[in-house]
Enzyme design. Structure first.
Site, PDB file in Angstrom:
ATOM      1  N   LYS A  72      -8.433  -1.036   0.400  1.00 34.01           N
ATOM      2  CA  LYS A  72      -7.522   0.107   0.276  1.00 34.01           C
ATOM      3  C   LYS A  72      -7.605   1.018   1.488  1.00 34.01           C
ATOM      4  CE  LYS A  72      -6.810   0.226  -4.676  1.00 34.01           C
ATOM      5  NZ  LYS A  72      -6.861   0.959  -5.929  1.00 34.01           N
ATOM      6  N   LYS A  79      -2.996 -11.111  -5.661  1.00 31.20           N
ATOM      7  CA  LYS A  79      -3.019 -10.629  -7.047  1.00 31.20           C
ATOM      8  C   LYS A  79      -1.691  -9.944  -7.410  1.00 31.20           C
ATOM      9  CE  LYS A  79      -4.958  -6.714  -8.099  1.00 31.20           C
ATOM     10  NZ  LYS A  79      -5.729  -5.538  -8.466  1.00 31.20           N
ATOM     11  N   LYS A  88       0.178  -3.520  -9.637  1.00 36.34           N
ATOM     12  CA  LYS A  88       1.153  -2.471  -9.907  1.00 36.34           C
ATOM     13  C   LYS A  88       1.477  -1.665  -8.657  1.00 36.34           C
ATOM     14  CE  LYS A  88      -2.156  -0.176 -12.956  1.00 36.34           C
ATOM     15  NZ  LYS A  88      -3.314   0.319 -12.220  1.00 36.34           N
TER      16      LYS A  88
HETATM   17  P1  TYM Z   1      -6.548  -1.120 -12.726  1.00 34.15           P
HETATM   18  O1  TYM Z   1      -5.729  -0.002 -13.222  1.00 34.15           O
HETATM   19  O2  TYM Z   1      -6.366  -1.582 -11.324  1.00 34.15           O
HETATM   20  O3  TYM Z   1      -6.330  -2.370 -13.664  1.00 34.15           O
HETATM   21  C1  TYM Z   1      -6.487  -2.261 -15.059  1.00 34.15           C
HETATM   22  C2  TYM Z   1      -7.071  -3.535 -15.616  1.00 34.15           C
HETATM   23  O4  TYM Z   1      -6.187  -4.636 -15.375  1.00 34.15           O
HETATM   24  C3  TYM Z   1      -6.869  -5.668 -14.679  1.00 34.15           C
HETATM   25  N1  TYM Z   1      -5.910  -6.318 -13.768  1.00 34.15           N
HETATM   26  C4  TYM Z   1      -5.644  -7.620 -13.778  1.00 34.15           C
HETATM   27  N2  TYM Z   1      -6.135  -8.630 -14.503  1.00 34.15           N
HETATM   28  C5  TYM Z   1      -5.636  -9.866 -14.261  1.00 34.15           C
HETATM   29  N3  TYM Z   1      -4.671 -10.122 -13.322  1.00 34.15           N
HETATM   30  C6  TYM Z   1      -4.168  -9.124 -12.568  1.00 34.15           C
HETATM   31  N4  TYM Z   1      -3.252  -9.384 -11.652  1.00 34.15           N
HETATM   32  C7  TYM Z   1      -4.649  -7.798 -12.773  1.00 34.15           C
HETATM   33  N5  TYM Z   1      -4.361  -6.606 -12.218  1.00 34.15           N
HETATM   34  C8  TYM Z   1      -5.159  -5.704 -12.828  1.00 34.15           C
HETATM   35  C9  TYM Z   1      -7.984  -4.964 -13.920  1.00 34.15           C
HETATM   36  O5  TYM Z   1      -9.020  -5.842 -13.592  1.00 34.15           O
HETATM   37  C10 TYM Z   1      -8.402  -3.914 -14.924  1.00 34.15           C
HETATM   38  O6  TYM Z   1      -9.266  -4.455 -15.887  1.00 34.15           O
HETATM   39  N6  TYM Z   1     -10.892   1.134 -11.924  1.00 34.15           N
HETATM   40  C11 TYM Z   1     -10.066   0.533 -12.960  1.00 34.15           C
HETATM   41  C12 TYM Z   1      -9.806   1.477 -14.121  1.00 34.15           C
HETATM   42  C13 TYM Z   1     -11.042   2.052 -14.684  1.00 34.15           C
HETATM   43  C14 TYM Z   1     -11.970   1.414 -15.561  1.00 34.15           C
HETATM   44  C15 TYM Z   1     -12.984   2.382 -15.813  1.00 34.15           C
HETATM   45  C16 TYM Z   1     -12.021   0.140 -16.111  1.00 34.15           C
HETATM   46  C17 TYM Z   1     -11.489   3.317 -14.469  1.00 34.15           C
HETATM   47  N7  TYM Z   1     -12.668   3.527 -15.136  1.00 34.15           N
HETATM   48  C18 TYM Z   1     -14.083   2.070 -16.639  1.00 34.15           C
HETATM   49  C19 TYM Z   1     -13.120  -0.171 -16.938  1.00 34.15           C
HETATM   50  C20 TYM Z   1     -14.126   0.786 -17.185  1.00 34.15           C
HETATM   51  C21 TYM Z   1      -8.749   0.126 -12.343  1.00 34.15           C
HETATM   52  O7  TYM Z   1      -8.273   0.696 -11.406  1.00 34.15           O
HETATM   53  O8  TYM Z   1      -8.082  -0.847 -13.002  1.00 34.15           O
END
Ligand code: TYM
Length: 334
Positions: free
Chosen positions: A114, A201, A204
């Site tokens: 990033k 990947k 969003k």
């Molecule tokens: P984020 O918002 O990027 O993604 C949310 C969840 O979706 C999963 N994910 C995917 N899984 C499979 N294929 C994909 N293409 C894909 N894109 C996203 C991510 O692995 C995630 O599980 N930092 C985290 C949010 C967070 C969090 C936490 C998660 C903040 N605090 C504590 C668990 C525990 C994040 O940005 O996920």
């Protein structure tokens, strides 16, 4: 109820949720909510690490809450809340920051990716501090609920590993007993790939809308995106690292139909790419139609349910925050 283990997970409120978010994370939160004492939140504080229009952030927050409900999270089983409604997250983050080093944070793959993107977009060498600190807030989120299990996609594995290391460090240093959390990563669908470049990947934050299926996409448009997705020219259907486009379609089908990848491969073995795409597209279309109907019904409930969720979450968060504060010499409440 009392001896159930604890599950915690969240999604950052940066954009429109994708099919990757559903298959990689939400689907498992739903599957596990009977078995675990579950906490699921909208990571709206995490969404501040890169510039975001306040109106968009507010919209994202609301949408994600209703999507959680539409996908099957049940407020009677899962405590669903906005991260920023539970003030303890900010203070816990500060306590965690002071138990980490810049070295370990700058080694995080997501930080490297990033910050590189920010640099090339602005032509500047300045990186927002939040990007570096982002994983400490995630550690704070997990420790605040003393979670045993964290369902995530593979891209978040490194952050959960960091959480394990830091929790262990804090336990040793302050003689505490916070749980060392396990990531829960699905075998199939832990990384759903972009439809236009299946080596990347599905994300969003991708600017090309054709690369992702959004959970609130018009189902007919989503159908077309799958039909047009990039595959290969071999003509044979099987999962393999050399066939990322076809493998991605098989994974999506397998996850949405709840059948193993092996059975999915067998089912499509003697079909052609056109038939594969049409069946996956139809499955995705029906899935979206189903959750979107429910989404509309749940939207009006978000304000009320999120307040209730925050009250429940805050009780647990406060107890764990005080435990750490006490360990660190900051609180002498008995
Ligand atoms: P984020 O918002 O990027 O993604 C949310 C969840 O979706 C999963 N994910 C995917 N899984 C499979 N294929 C994909 N293409 C894909 N894109 C996203 C991510 O692995 C995630 O599980 N930092 C985290 C949010 C967070 C969090 C936490 C998660 C903040 N605090 C504590 C668990 C525990 C994040 O940005 O996920």
């Amino acid at each position: 109820m009392l001896n159930k283990k604890t599950l915690l997970s969240g999604i950052t409120a940066t954009g429109k949720l994708t099919l990757g978010n559903y298959i990689g994370a939400i689907k498992n939160m739903v599957k596990l909510q009977d078995e675990y004492n579950s906490f699921v939140f909208i990571a709206d504080l995490h969404a501040l690490t890169l510039p975001i229009d306040p109106k968009i952030l507010e919209q994202n927050r609301h949408n994600i809450y209703a999507i959680y409900l539409a996908c099957g999270l049940d407020p009677n089983k899962t405590t669903i809340f906005f991260q920023s409604d539970v003030m303890e997250h900010g203070l816990m983050n500060w306590l965690i920051i002071n138990n980490t080093t810049i070295g370990e944070l700058s080694r995080m793959t997501q930080f490297k990716d990033k910050s590189q993107k920010v640099k090339s977009a602005n032509g500047m060498d300045t990186i927002p501090t939040g990007l570096l600190m982002y994983p400490t807030l995630m550690v704070a989120d997990i420790m605040l609920y003393d979670a045993d299990l964290v369902p995530v996609g593979i891209d978040q594995k490194q952050h959960v590993e960091l959480t394990r290391n830091i929790t262990q460090r804090i336990n040793n240093k302050y003689k505490l007993d916070f749980k060392i959390p396990e990531p829960y990563i699905p075998n199939v669908g832990n990384k759903i790939m972009s439809l236009t470049d299946p080596t990347k990947k599905m994300s969003k934050s991708d600017t090309n809308e054709k690369s992702s299926i959004y959970l609130l996409d018009n189902p007919g448009e989503a159908y077309k995106k799958i039909i047009k997705c990039v595959t290969d020219s071999e003509g044979k259907i099987y999962a393999s690292p050399d066939k990322p486009g076809i493998t991605n379609l098989l994974n999506i089908y397998s996850a949405l139909k709840e059948i193993s990848l092996k059975d999915t491969e067998t089912y499509f073995k003697n079909k052609n790419y056109k038939e594969l795409k049409a069946e996956v597209a139809q499955t995705v279309k029906e899935f979206l139609q189903n959750i979107q109907t429910r989404y509309q019904q749940f939207l009006p409930l978000v304000d009320k349910l999120s307040k209730e969720g925050a009250i429940k979450a805050a009780k647990v968060a406060k107890a764990n925050l005080l435990k750490l504060m006490k360990g660190m010499g900051l609180n002498n409440e008995k």
